[in-house]
Design a protein around this motif. Sequence first.
Motif, PDB file in Angstrom:
ATOM      1  N   ASP A  66     -29.385   2.319 -20.036  1.00 54.51           N
ATOM      2  CA  ASP A  66     -29.983   3.085 -21.117  1.00 54.51           C
ATOM      3  C   ASP A  66     -29.238   4.419 -21.203  1.00 54.51           C
ATOM      4  O   ASP A  66     -29.436   5.305 -20.374  1.00 54.51           O
ATOM      5  CB  ASP A  66     -31.473   3.302 -20.859  1.00 54.51           C
ATOM      6  N   ASP A  68     -29.465   6.824 -23.315  1.00 54.03           N
ATOM      7  CA  ASP A  68     -30.252   7.982 -23.716  1.00 54.03           C
ATOM      8  C   ASP A  68     -30.812   8.725 -22.504  1.00 54.03           C
ATOM      9  O   ASP A  68     -31.022   9.931 -22.555  1.00 54.03           O
ATOM     10  CB  ASP A  68     -31.402   7.554 -24.628  1.00 54.03           C
ATOM     11  N   GLU A  69     -31.067   8.026 -21.403  1.00 56.16           N
ATOM     12  CA  GLU A  69     -31.605   8.673 -20.208  1.00 56.16           C
ATOM     13  C   GLU A  69     -30.595   9.645 -19.595  1.00 56.16           C
ATOM     14  O   GLU A  69     -30.965  10.596 -18.941  1.00 56.16           O
ATOM     15  CB  GLU A  69     -31.995   7.637 -19.162  1.00 56.16           C
ATOM     16  N   ARG A  70     -29.330   9.409 -19.768  1.00 56.62           N
ATOM     17  CA  ARG A  70     -28.288  10.218 -19.143  1.00 56.62           C
ATOM     18  C   ARG A  70     -27.873  11.417 -19.996  1.00 56.62           C
ATOM     19  O   ARG A  70     -27.190  12.300 -19.533  1.00 56.62           O
ATOM     20  CB  ARG A  70     -27.052   9.366 -18.852  1.00 56.62           C
ATOM     21  N   GLN A  71     -28.248  11.414 -21.245  1.00 59.47           N
ATOM     22  CA  GLN A  71     -27.833  12.492 -22.148  1.00 59.47           C
ATOM     23  C   GLN A  71     -28.766  13.692 -22.032  1.00 59.47           C
ATOM     24  O   GLN A  71     -29.964  13.546 -21.793  1.00 59.47           O
ATOM     25  CB  GLN A  71     -27.831  12.011 -23.594  1.00 59.47           C
ATOM     26  N   PRO A  73     -30.985  16.634 -23.549  1.00 58.86           N
ATOM     27  CA  PRO A  73     -31.785  16.640 -24.782  1.00 58.86           C
ATOM     28  C   PRO A  73     -31.043  17.389 -25.891  1.00 58.86           C
ATOM     29  O   PRO A  73     -30.311  18.340 -25.625  1.00 58.86           O
ATOM     30  CB  PRO A  73     -33.071  17.371 -24.393  1.00 58.86           C
TER      31      PRO A  73
END
Length: 79
Positions: A66, A68-71, A73
């Motif tokens: 996933d 998005d978890e590493r980006q 905010p």
Amino acid sequence: MGMERHVKVFRNGRNRAVRIPVEFEFPGDEVIMRKEGDRIILEPVKKTDLLEWLAMIEPWDEDFPDLDERQAPPEDVNL
């Protein structure tokens, strides 16, 4: 053994070449050339489109991470 025909070898710049007679013609404009002993073998390059390639590959069993978890905010940017 299949068809056979004697052809002349000629110079094309620094390379040696032969003309492929029409009865030996194959589709496309690219070939794979390989040498087996004293023989030189030409095979047409089989081009596959994306859908054919996708149908040939093995299914992917792993889960994709996933991203998005590493980006970080998103930041509010006022223009």
